[in-house]
Design a protein around this motif. Structure first.
Motif, short mmCIF file in Angstrom:
data_model
loop_
_atom_site.label_atom_id
_atom_site.label_comp_id
_atom_site.label_asym_id
_atom_site.label_seq_id
_atom_site.Cartn_x
_atom_site.Cartn_y
_atom_site.Cartn_z
N CYS A 179 79.28 34.52 -38.38
CA CYS A 179 78.28 33.46 -38.30
C CYS A 179 76.91 34.09 -38.08
O CYS A 179 76.72 34.91 -37.18
N MET A 180 75.93 33.71 -38.88
CA MET A 180 74.56 34.19 -38.71
C MET A 180 73.61 33.15 -39.25
O MET A 180 74.03 32.19 -39.91
N GLY A 181 72.33 33.32 -38.96
CA GLY A 181 71.42 32.30 -39.40
C GLY A 181 69.98 32.59 -39.02
O GLY A 181 69.58 33.74 -38.84
N TRP A 182 69.22 31.50 -38.86
CA TRP A 182 67.78 31.59 -38.63
C TRP A 182 67.36 30.70 -37.47
O TRP A 182 67.95 29.64 -37.25
N ALA A 183 66.33 31.16 -36.79
CA ALA A 183 65.70 30.38 -35.73
C ALA A 183 64.20 30.52 -35.90
O ALA A 183 63.72 31.40 -36.62
N ARG A 184 63.45 29.67 -35.22
CA ARG A 184 62.00 29.78 -35.25
C ARG A 184 61.41 29.42 -33.90
O ARG A 184 62.03 28.70 -33.11
N GLN A 185 60.22 29.96 -33.69
CA GLN A 185 59.51 29.69 -32.44
C GLN A 185 58.05 29.48 -32.74
O GLN A 185 57.35 30.40 -33.16
N ALA A 186 57.60 28.25 -32.51
CA ALA A 186 56.20 27.91 -32.67
C ALA A 186 55.46 28.26 -31.38
O ALA A 186 56.08 28.37 -30.32
N PRO A 187 54.14 28.43 -31.45
CA PRO A 187 53.38 28.77 -30.24
C PRO A 187 53.63 27.78 -29.11
O PRO A 187 53.63 26.56 -29.33
N GLU A 188 53.90 28.31 -27.94
CA GLU A 188 54.12 27.52 -26.72
C GLU A 188 55.33 26.59 -26.80
O GLU A 188 55.43 25.61 -26.05
N LYS A 189 56.25 26.90 -27.69
CA LYS A 189 57.49 26.13 -27.79
C LYS A 189 58.68 27.06 -27.66
O LYS A 189 58.57 28.27 -27.86
N ALA A 190 59.82 26.48 -27.32
CA ALA A 190 61.03 27.27 -27.20
C ALA A 190 61.57 27.65 -28.57
O ALA A 190 61.32 26.95 -29.57
N ARG A 191 62.29 28.75 -28.62
CA ARG A 191 62.91 29.16 -29.87
C ARG A 191 64.07 28.22 -30.17
O ARG A 191 64.87 27.89 -29.29
N GLU A 192 64.17 27.77 -31.42
CA GLU A 192 65.24 26.87 -31.81
C GLU A 192 65.94 27.40 -33.06
O GLU A 192 65.29 27.83 -34.02
N ALA A 193 67.25 27.36 -33.03
CA ALA A 193 68.03 27.72 -34.20
C ALA A 193 67.94 26.59 -35.21
O ALA A 193 68.09 25.41 -34.85
N ILE A 194 67.68 26.92 -36.47
CA ILE A 194 67.49 25.89 -37.48
C ILE A 194 68.49 25.95 -38.62
O ILE A 194 68.62 24.98 -39.37
N ALA A 195 69.18 27.06 -38.79
CA ALA A 195 70.12 27.16 -39.90
C ALA A 195 71.18 28.20 -39.57
O ALA A 195 70.92 29.16 -38.85
N ALA A 196 72.38 27.98 -40.11
CA ALA A 196 73.48 28.91 -39.89
C ALA A 196 74.40 28.90 -41.10
O ALA A 196 74.49 27.91 -41.83
N ILE A 197 75.11 30.02 -41.28
CA ILE A 197 76.12 30.13 -42.32
C ILE A 197 77.30 30.87 -41.72
O ILE A 197 77.12 31.91 -41.07
N ASP A 198 78.50 30.34 -41.92
CA ASP A 198 79.66 30.97 -41.30
C ASP A 198 80.35 31.93 -42.26
O ASP A 198 79.88 32.14 -43.39
N ALA A 199 81.45 32.51 -41.83
CA ALA A 199 82.13 33.52 -42.63
C ALA A 199 82.60 32.95 -43.97
O ALA A 199 82.68 33.66 -44.97
#
Length: 128
Positions: free
Chosen positions: A33-53
């Protein structure tokens, strides 16, 4: 240990597209399982996408139907295709990898979570 290297960040205008790439250092680690996260200024990092095996994909509501994640197992590369972007998509984007074959809920993928590795990030800026 797995190393992740992102590329492809940059600038786009609202309504445009960008494509991010993440190179996985160890080819044997691609079928997890792997994917993507993003963090905007002054905001918490959030996972936004994932792909499994198995290639099943999962998305946060904020990017669903606009973003697509995929992988090239032969090249050990994870992709994030970003379409119809808007200024709210401006953030640092991170690739992540989990020591699991199936993906946990995206809300559990965050800094400090066990067995999750992170890339250094690539900046995306969207102008109106």
């Amino acid at each position: 240990q797995v190393q992740l290297t992102e590329s492809g960040g940059g600038s786009a205008q609202a309504g445009g597209s960008l494509k991010l790439s993440c190179k996985i250092s160890d080819p044997s680690k691609v079928e997890y399982c792997m994917g993507w996260a993003r963090q905007a200024p002054e905001k918490a990092r959030e996972a936004i996408a994932a792909i499994d095996a198995g290639g099943n994909t999962f998305y946060a509501d904020s990017v669903k139907e606009r973003y697509t994640t995929s992988k090239d197992s032969g090249e050990s590369i994870l992709y994030l295709q970003m379409d119809n972007v808007n200024p709210e998509d401006t953030a640092m984007y991170y690739c992540w990898w989990s020591y699991r074959r199936s993906c946990p809920p995206l809300s559990l993928i965050r800094p400090g979570a066990g067995n999750v590795y992170w890339g250094q990030g690539t900046q995306v800026a969207v102008s109106s």
